[in-house]
Scaffold this motif. Structure first.
Motif, PDB file in Angstrom:
ATOM      1  N   PHE A 214       0.814  -1.214   0.000  1.00 53.92           N
ATOM      2  CA  PHE A 214       0.000   0.000   0.000  1.00 53.92           C
ATOM      3  C   PHE A 214       0.848   1.264   0.000  1.00 53.92           C
ATOM      4  O   PHE A 214       0.431   2.311  -0.461  1.00 53.92           O
ATOM      5  N   VAL A 215       2.076   1.140   0.505  1.00 61.43           N
ATOM      6  CA  VAL A 215       2.889   2.339   0.706  1.00 61.43           C
ATOM      7  C   VAL A 215       3.490   2.880  -0.590  1.00 61.43           C
ATOM      8  O   VAL A 215       3.873   4.040  -0.665  1.00 61.43           O
ATOM      9  N   VAL A 216       3.564   2.063  -1.634  1.00 62.36           N
ATOM     10  CA  VAL A 216       4.117   2.581  -2.898  1.00 62.36           C
ATOM     11  C   VAL A 216       3.016   2.852  -3.910  1.00 62.36           C
ATOM     12  O   VAL A 216       2.035   2.103  -4.005  1.00 62.36           O
ATOM     13  N   PHE A 217       3.184   3.918  -4.675  1.00 58.03           N
ATOM     14  CA  PHE A 217       2.197   4.274  -5.695  1.00 58.03           C
ATOM     15  C   PHE A 217       2.352   3.434  -6.956  1.00 58.03           C
ATOM     16  O   PHE A 217       1.462   3.403  -7.791  1.00 58.03           O
ATOM     17  N   THR A 218       3.506   2.803  -7.129  1.00 59.91           N
ATOM     18  CA  THR A 218       3.682   1.893  -8.262  1.00 59.91           C
ATOM     19  C   THR A 218       3.530   0.484  -7.726  1.00 59.91           C
ATOM     20  O   THR A 218       4.428  -0.009  -7.055  1.00 59.91           O
ATOM     21  N   PRO A 219       2.402  -0.177  -7.982  1.00 57.70           N
ATOM     22  CA  PRO A 219       2.228  -1.509  -7.422  1.00 57.70           C
ATOM     23  C   PRO A 219       3.257  -2.472  -8.007  1.00 57.70           C
ATOM     24  O   PRO A 219       3.561  -2.384  -9.193  1.00 57.70           O
ATOM     25  N   PRO A 220       3.793  -3.361  -7.184  1.00 57.63           N
ATOM     26  CA  PRO A 220       4.756  -4.333  -7.704  1.00 57.63           C
ATOM     27  C   PRO A 220       4.069  -5.286  -8.678  1.00 57.63           C
ATOM     28  O   PRO A 220       2.872  -5.533  -8.553  1.00 57.63           O
ATOM     29  N   PHE A 221       4.831  -5.803  -9.620  1.00 55.17           N
ATOM     30  CA  PHE A 221       4.273  -6.748 -10.579  1.00 55.17           C
ATOM     31  C   PHE A 221       4.291  -8.132  -9.961  1.00 55.17           C
ATOM     32  O   PHE A 221       5.334  -8.702  -9.713  1.00 55.17           O
ATOM     33  N   LYS A 222       3.119  -8.648  -9.647  1.00 55.02           N
ATOM     34  CA  LYS A 222       3.041 -10.013  -9.128  1.00 55.02           C
ATOM     35  C   LYS A 222       1.695 -10.613  -9.501  1.00 55.02           C
ATOM     36  O   LYS A 222       0.925  -9.973 -10.216  1.00 55.02           O
ATOM     37  N   ALA A 223       1.441 -11.839  -9.026  1.00 54.47           N
ATOM     38  CA  ALA A 223       0.258 -12.552  -9.493  1.00 54.47           C
ATOM     39  C   ALA A 223      -1.009 -11.705  -9.371  1.00 54.47           C
ATOM     40  O   ALA A 223      -1.829 -11.656 -10.294  1.00 54.47           O
ATOM     41  N   SER A 224      -1.151 -11.003  -8.231  1.00 55.98           N
ATOM     42  CA  SER A 224      -2.413 -10.294  -8.020  1.00 55.98           C
ATOM     43  C   SER A 224      -2.504  -9.006  -8.832  1.00 55.98           C
ATOM     44  O   SER A 224      -3.567  -8.402  -8.927  1.00 55.98           O
TER      45      SER A 224
ATOM     46  N   VAL B 156      -1.240  -8.793 -12.081  1.00 54.68           N
ATOM     47  CA  VAL B 156      -1.027  -9.076 -13.509  1.00 54.68           C
ATOM     48  C   VAL B 156      -2.064  -8.350 -14.357  1.00 54.68           C
ATOM     49  O   VAL B 156      -1.734  -7.674 -15.333  1.00 54.68           O
ATOM     50  N   LEU B 157      -3.328  -8.455 -13.921  1.00 55.92           N
ATOM     51  CA  LEU B 157      -4.400  -7.839 -14.712  1.00 55.92           C
ATOM     52  C   LEU B 157      -4.255  -6.325 -14.761  1.00 55.92           C
ATOM     53  O   LEU B 157      -4.575  -5.687 -15.763  1.00 55.92           O
ATOM     54  N   LEU B 158      -3.769  -5.758 -13.678  1.00 59.07           N
ATOM     55  CA  LEU B 158      -3.601  -4.313 -13.640  1.00 59.07           C
ATOM     56  C   LEU B 158      -2.575  -3.867 -14.668  1.00 59.07           C
ATOM     57  O   LEU B 158      -2.800  -2.925 -15.428  1.00 59.07           O
ATOM     58  N   TRP B 159      -1.444  -4.565 -14.693  1.00 54.81           N
ATOM     59  CA  TRP B 159      -0.362  -4.136 -15.570  1.00 54.81           C
ATOM     60  C   TRP B 159      -0.592  -4.530 -17.021  1.00 54.81           C
ATOM     61  O   TRP B 159      -0.195  -3.814 -17.928  1.00 54.81           O
ATOM     62  N   LEU B 160      -1.216  -5.706 -17.221  1.00 54.49           N
ATOM     63  CA  LEU B 160      -1.425  -6.137 -18.602  1.00 54.49           C
ATOM     64  C   LEU B 160      -2.791  -5.711 -19.133  1.00 54.49           C
ATOM     65  O   LEU B 160      -3.018  -5.715 -20.337  1.00 54.49           O
ATOM     66  N   GLY B 161      -3.693  -5.342 -18.226  1.00 57.64           N
ATOM     67  CA  GLY B 161      -5.051  -4.969 -18.629  1.00 57.64           C
ATOM     68  C   GLY B 161      -5.120  -3.987 -19.780  1.00 57.64           C
ATOM     69  O   GLY B 161      -5.787  -4.252 -20.786  1.00 57.64           O
ATOM     70  N   PRO B 162      -4.426  -2.851 -19.675  1.00 58.17           N
ATOM     71  CA  PRO B 162      -4.501  -1.880 -20.763  1.00 58.17           C
ATOM     72  C   PRO B 162      -4.046  -2.465 -22.100  1.00 58.17           C
ATOM     73  O   PRO B 162      -4.662  -2.201 -23.134  1.00 58.17           O
ATOM     74  N   ALA B 163      -2.995  -3.289 -22.065  1.00 57.34           N
ATOM     75  CA  ALA B 163      -2.510  -3.883 -23.310  1.00 57.34           C
ATOM     76  C   ALA B 163      -3.557  -4.835 -23.875  1.00 57.34           C
ATOM     77  O   ALA B 163      -3.829  -4.837 -25.082  1.00 57.34           O
ATOM     78  N   ILE B 164      -4.167  -5.636 -22.992  1.00 57.97           N
ATOM     79  CA  ILE B 164      -5.205  -6.573 -23.448  1.00 57.97           C
ATOM     80  C   ILE B 164      -6.370  -5.787 -24.059  1.00 57.97           C
ATOM     81  O   ILE B 164      -6.865  -6.116 -25.138  1.00 57.97           O
ATOM     82  N   LEU B 165      -6.765  -4.737 -23.361  1.00 51.41           N
ATOM     83  CA  LEU B 165      -7.845  -3.881 -23.865  1.00 51.41           C
ATOM     84  C   LEU B 165      -7.506  -3.352 -25.251  1.00 51.41           C
ATOM     85  O   LEU B 165      -8.331  -3.349 -26.159  1.00 51.41           O
ATOM     86  N   LEU B 166      -6.269  -2.900 -25.392  1.00 53.93           N
ATOM     87  CA  LEU B 166      -5.855  -2.295 -26.660  1.00 53.93           C
ATOM     88  C   LEU B 166      -5.902  -3.323 -27.780  1.00 53.93           C
ATOM     89  O   LEU B 166      -6.440  -3.059 -28.858  1.00 53.93           O
ATOM     90  N   VAL B 167      -5.371  -4.524 -27.503  1.00 51.52           N
ATOM     91  CA  VAL B 167      -5.357  -5.563 -28.531  1.00 51.52           C
ATOM     92  C   VAL B 167      -6.793  -5.932 -28.915  1.00 51.52           C
ATOM     93  O   VAL B 167      -7.137  -6.014 -30.100  1.00 51.52           O
ATOM     94  N   ALA B 168      -7.642  -6.088 -27.897  1.00 51.47           N
ATOM     95  CA  ALA B 168      -9.037  -6.442 -28.181  1.00 51.47           C
ATOM     96  C   ALA B 168      -9.705  -5.353 -29.010  1.00 51.47           C
ATOM     97  O   ALA B 168     -10.398  -5.629 -29.994  1.00 51.47           O
ATOM     98  N   ALA B 169      -9.461  -4.106 -28.628  1.00 51.14           N
ATOM     99  CA  ALA B 169     -10.103  -3.001 -29.322  1.00 51.14           C
ATOM    100  C   ALA B 169      -9.593  -2.896 -30.758  1.00 51.14           C
ATOM    101  O   ALA B 169     -10.366  -2.682 -31.692  1.00 51.14           O
ATOM    102  N   LEU B 170      -8.289  -3.069 -30.940  1.00 52.01           N
ATOM    103  CA  LEU B 170      -7.747  -2.997 -32.299  1.00 52.01           C
ATOM    104  C   LEU B 170      -8.261  -4.155 -33.142  1.00 52.01           C
ATOM    105  O   LEU B 170      -8.543  -3.979 -34.334  1.00 52.01           O
ATOM    106  N   GLY B 171      -8.426  -5.333 -32.505  1.00 58.51           N
ATOM    107  CA  GLY B 171      -8.990  -6.476 -33.213  1.00 58.51           C
ATOM    108  C   GLY B 171     -10.389  -6.161 -33.717  1.00 58.51           C
ATOM    109  O   GLY B 171     -10.717  -6.365 -34.894  1.00 58.51           O
ATOM    110  N   ALA B 172     -11.201  -5.605 -32.805  1.00 55.05           N
ATOM    111  CA  ALA B 172     -12.572  -5.258 -33.189  1.00 55.05           C
ATOM    112  C   ALA B 172     -12.569  -4.209 -34.297  1.00 55.05           C
ATOM    113  O   ALA B 172     -13.367  -4.266 -35.237  1.00 55.05           O
ATOM    114  N   PHE B 173     -11.639  -3.265 -34.179  1.00 53.04           N
ATOM    115  CA  PHE B 173     -11.508  -2.205 -35.175  1.00 53.04           C
ATOM    116  C   PHE B 173     -11.184  -2.795 -36.550  1.00 53.04           C
ATOM    117  O   PHE B 173     -11.819  -2.466 -37.557  1.00 53.04           O
ATOM    118  N   ALA B 174     -10.217  -3.732 -36.593  1.00 50.09           N
ATOM    119  CA  ALA B 174      -9.810  -4.338 -37.858  1.00 50.09           C
ATOM    120  C   ALA B 174     -10.965  -5.121 -38.470  1.00 50.09           C
ATOM    121  O   ALA B 174     -11.231  -5.045 -39.677  1.00 50.09           O
TER     122      ALA B 174
END
Lengths: 177, 658, 167
Positions: free
Chosen positions: C100-110, C112-130
């Motif tokens: 809780f004390v750091v503003f940059t959450p560490p990358f770990k199992a819990s 994963v979705l936070l850090w990869l979420g935007p990329a997944i969203l982007l890929v999905a959105a670009l897929g739909a766009f194509a």
């Protein structure tokens, strides 16, 4: 009705579910990563006998509470009667950690409100408190016989919370071993 | 007595909102004009009673009537009059009343400016707005009554939070609320269209000026809020990615997407269900923001004092409004198709690309804002998601948006020749990259961030000039002078041009201040000097400067550049008496190319003071950029095209009444 | 001994002068930076911006004036001065106060979705766009039927559109 048009609704309902659950949580409560870990060792002067020292190692073999308090801390006064009662009943040894306080003020506070503590360690600069991740007073740690932190409570203890959560843990830990 | 009148007016407003929500909708469904016609007077009377209630509450604050609990908690006899008035919305209950009043104001504006809507459509719009209003007025009445009495009265009030006693706070909340709530109009138009099955170019044209107007308010509100944070919090930060800031930023992002998507729907009839979904989502984000601020699920410096009952009520409201509209969407949207074909290189696809990216950015910001809550709910630990995360996500996603923004206006609808576009834009792009590299070297900060920021900004500016020249050249009547041809360009086009230019200016500000700002903390005594970024600061002592409701120590600091005296700054350290709250009041010398910013810290034992000095290059360009975007929005919303229908109708209406 | 006395007075004068100069320098001279080591201070500040002040909840340790924030800044300064790296200091704080004390959450199992979420969203959105784009390119415009033609002509000729005006 094609399935893909339901996607926004489904996402929203899932979100609303989390938000509803979130209403029950307290975002200000921060769990301590120290729970389950050995309590940081310290050895400092005692409040009532400044020449004598108190060491966390002294409590080895006992289940005890470490209660962080200060005379300037308003919410400490809320839990104080409960602590006094615990001290009187001798349910569990309660060690006080007098946090960032003046000696005279602290002694005066105890005279006025009663002294529930078996021993009081002094931490005028908050160094011990920092090691325990203390960020507000009062905070209470439950430490077992091996010196491992089992529970941390932030804010004033209530009787209800003590009976419901802490007491069973204390009984359990005292019985084991 | 006044408070009871206000309370009573609020109850009447609720009754009227319920009438407005039910009767016109029934009328539209059964095609009964008499019922449909109830909407307008109900909306107008509701506005009257809400403003009356608001006036009553303001009266309690101004006269320091501390038998009204809200005034006792948020005002004080010594508070300056202006902050007594603004104190009304500096708390949960009062701001909720402002929310309801803004909604009512928008509703009445619709009845006035969109007179020419088909009657059934207008009835549905008013019905939807009435339902939302009923939700919020009842929320106010049942969980957050601002008129609750405090008996016996408090002898003295507790005063408004000193952070809010600031000129920026006088206009920030009303602007922000007008923006937030303004998206309800686009939302109501979308729902009315879904209900009637009429989702066409006309619907898009009706919605556009309303959406743009709400967007202008939101832009201005966010900009003023960030300006306030910049000088009031005392260390010169201007954006923090705080959950509550994000709550206002997400509707802005979706609103921006909606403006562009509406353009396609109006011009080409395409993206209809996407546009409807955006209209619903933009307003949903406004509601979600309201929930986050008022329910206490998320910690924020901005959050109001909270109460789970309120959180539950507003969540139920949220589920009803958004749930019903998304269900309606799932039911009606499959029927909406069409819009014709378009190629990869076409205006449609650049706008769709923009929409996709804005949606992804919004999703990412939402994810970051709510992720700590998700983890906590699943009992997987507590984390903080702060600025580093949002910057890492936001910047890479916004870069392609800016690129599309430059390219888009040059591309023709339906299909364009890629080679033509490349020939057209490549020289500008190359010059921009060179400029970015060159300028980064000149300012002495050769990092990828600076290069990227400056190159993008340069391209936006170059592209704007090219676009204007192309537009002037293609106007018919080339024989006429450039002035005539410039005047022939419609306001909506100017709006687009200005807003896009504003983005370029904004990027310059963000990049320059991000890479070149500097700061220094010093201990200063009378006559001592300190140097920062070529400026000399001379400390001229501290005097007492008490205000109406605070004590203050005011330092005088002379700022010089070389031999030339530039400014005398007077930062203060205040102690607000009622709440015993210390505040630092920074002092700034604002310039076109830099701000010099000074804030006063504590006094030390030896009589010297800690002073923080800041040099913020180009920071005012951030707000200049926002201003350009806002002015662009005003131009676009005011375009004659949207009024043409109205003008044509006036004689007809006149003959009818004659 | 006049010479000696002269020397003595000279020395006194010099001393006095020096004192005055020092006094003047103190009164009108350079202000003292709060920190003796600006490089260290910059590191402390940079690191503190990424630390959450736990008592103020949403301010960073760099911005906050709360006592705990001051403690944490001092702790950070001490440890950096003792030669620890930024990462070691952050780990030290996480061990006490949690992620809780750091503003940059560490990358770990819990997370994963936070850090990869935007990329997944982007890929999905670009897929739909194509997908959307391909469908749009293949779409053949449907020619208007006779009824639609008539209606279009009527609309073009008789503006305003045939709707009930709002009275």
């Amino acid at each position: 009705m094609k399935a893909k048009f339901l996607v926004p609704l489904v996402i929203f309902l899932a979100l609303a579910g989390f938000l509803a659950y979130g209403l029950k949580l307290n975002p200000r409560e921060v769990p301590s990563p120290l729970v389950g870990k050995p309590a940081p060792a310290f050895s400092v002067a005692q409040l009532q006998a400044p020449e004598a020292s108190f060491s966390s190692a002294d409590m080895r073999g006992q289940v005890w509470l470490l209660n962080v308090w200060a005379s300037w801390c308003v919410s400490c006064r809320q839990e104080h009667p409960l602590l006094v009662e615990l001290g009187r009943r001798g349910v569990v040894p309660v060690v006080g950690l007098n946090y960032k306080d003046g000696r005279a003020d602290a002694l005066d506070y105890l005279v006025r409100h009663g002294n529930p503590y078996t021993t009081i360690a002094v931490d005028p600069e908050g160094k011990v408190g920092f090691d325990y991740g203390v960020y507000g007073t009062p905070e209470t740690f439950l430490i077992d016989r091996e010196g491992v932190i089992r529970y941390k409570h932030i804010g004033p203890l209530t009787r209800e919370h003590f009976e419901r959560v802490l007491m069973p843990m204390i009984t359990e830990l005292s019985r084991a071993g | 007595m006044i408070a009871e009148l206000g309370h009573f007016a609020l109850i009447l407003a609720l009754v009227l909102a319920c009438v407005q929500a039910v009767v016109p909708l029934v009328g539209a469904q059964q095609n009964r004009y008499a019922l449909m016609a109830v909407g307008r007077p109900a909306a107008q009377a509701q506005l009257f009673f809400l403003l009356f209630a608001y006036g009553c509450l303001t009266w309690a604050f101004v006269t320091s009537d501390f038998t009204v609990r809200l005034a006792a908690v948020n005002s004080h006899t010594a508070t300056p009059l202006i902050y007594k008035i603004t104190g009304v919305w500096g708390n949960h209950e009062g701001s909720l009343l402002l929310w309801a009043a803004s909604l009512s104001l928008w509703t009445v504006a619709v009845t006035i400016f969109s007179r020419d809507l088909p009657e059934a459509f207008m009835a549905r719009v008013l019905g939807v707005l009435g339902a939302i209003s009923a939700g919020f007025v009842s929320f106010t009445l049942f969980t957050s009554n601002p008129f609750t009495r405090l008996l016996p009265a408090a002898a003295e009030g507790r005063d408004l939070n000193p952070l809010l006693q600031d000129p920026g706070m006088i206009i920030h909340p009303p602007l922000l609320y007008m923006g937030y709530v303004g998206f309800s109009v686009a939302f109501a138009f979308a729902i009315a269209a879904l209900l009637s099955g009429r989702l066409d170019a006309a619907w898009a044209r009706w919605s556009r000026p309303w959406t743009t107007a709400a967007w202008v308010f939101l832009t201005a509100g966010i900009a003023v809020g960030s300006g306030w944070a910049y000088y009031e919090l005392g260390w010169g930060g201007w954006w923090f990615w705080d959950p509550v800031e994000n709550a206002s930023f997400m509707p802005w992002l979706l609103g921006t997407a909606l403006i562009h998507s509406l353009a396609v729907t109006e011009k080409r009839g395409a993206f209809r269900n996407w546009t409807v979904l955006l209209a619903i989502s933009a307003f949903s984000m406004s509601l979600l923001g309201t929930f986050l601020v008022r329910s206490g699920v998320i910690t924020s410096v901005h959050a109001f004092a909270t109460d789970p009952a309120r959180g539950l009520y507003i969540l139920v409201l949220l589920v009803l409004v958004i749930g019903i509209s998304l269900t309606l969407f799932a039911w009606r949207a499959p029927r909406l198709t069409g819009g014709g074909s378009f190629a990869l290189m076409s205006r449609e696809s650049t706008l769709l690309g923009n929409n996709v990216l804005f949606a992804v950015v919004t999703g990412a910001v939402l994810l970051g804002t709510l992720y700590p809550l998700f983890l906590d709910a699943l009992n997987m630990g507590k984390i903080s998601v702060g600025p580093p995360y949002f910057e890492a996500v936001f910047v890479p996603l916004m870069v392609p948006v800016v690129v599309l923004m430059v390219i888009g206006p040059f591309v023709r609808w339906k299909n364009d020749d890629s080679a033509r576009i490349v020939r057209r834009l490549a020289p500008g792009a190359i010059v921009s990259v060179l400029l970015g590299v060159g300028l980064a070297v000149v300012v002495g900060n050769f990092t990828w961030r600076t290069v990227l920021g400056l190159a993008l900004a340069a391209w936006v500016l170059i592209g704007s000039v090219q676009l204007l020249r192309a537009r002037v050249a293609e106007r018919p009547g080339a024989a006429a002078g450039a002035g005539v041809r410039l005047r022939g360009i419609p306001a909506a086009w100017w709006g687009m041009w200005l807003a896009h230019l504003g983005v370029g200016v904004f990027i310059i500000g963000v990049t320059m201040v991000g890479s070149l700002e500097s700061e220094l903390d010093v201990r200063m005594k009378d006559g001592q000097t300190a140097r920062l970024a070529g400026y000399t600061f001379t400390f001229r002592g501290v005097v007492d400067a008490p205000g109406p409701n605070y004590l203050a120590a005011r330092a005088t600091i002379e700022v010089a550049r070389g031999e030339r005296q530039i400014a005398t700054l007077t930062p203060e350290k205040r102690l607000y008496l009622a709440q015993q709250m210390p505040m630092t009041e920074a002092s700034l010398d604002i310039g076109p190319f830099r701000d010099v910013y000074v804030s006063l810290g504590d006094e030390l034992e030896d009589g010297s003071w800690i002073v923080s000095l800041y040099h913020k290059p180009f920071i005012s360009w951030i707000w200049l950029g926002c201003t350009l975007m806002g002015v662009g929005g005003i131009c676009a919303a005011a375009d004659r095209r949207y009024r043409r229908l109205a003008e044509r109708r006036v004689p007809a209406a006149a003959t009818q009444s004659a | 001994m006049p010479a000696e006395r002269f020397l003595h007075s000279l020395r006194t004068a010099a001393l006095l002068l020096a004192c005055c100069a020092a006094g003047a320098a103190h009164a009108a001279g350079e202000a003292v930076p709060v920190s003796d080591d600006p490089v260290l201070e910059a590191r402390v500040l940079a690191l503190s911006h990424n630390l959450r002040c736990l008592v103020c909840q949403n301010e960073s340790v760099a911005e906050s004036r709360a006592p705990l924030a001051v403690d944490m800044r001092n702790q950070v300064r001490e440890q950096l001065a003792a030669g620890k790296s930024e990462k070691e200091v952050v780990d030290f704080l996480i061990a006490r106060f949690g992620d809780f004390v750091v503003f940059t959450p560490p990358f770990k199992a819990s997370t994963v979705l936070l850090w990869l979420g935007p990329a997944i969203l982007l890929v999905a959105a670009l897929g739909a766009f194509a997908l959307r784009l391909r469908r749009r390119q293949q779409e053949v415009p449907v020619p208007l039927g006779e009824a639609e033609r008539v209606r279009a002509r009527a609309l073009l000729e008789a503006a305003p559109p045939p709707e009930e005006p709002y009275k």
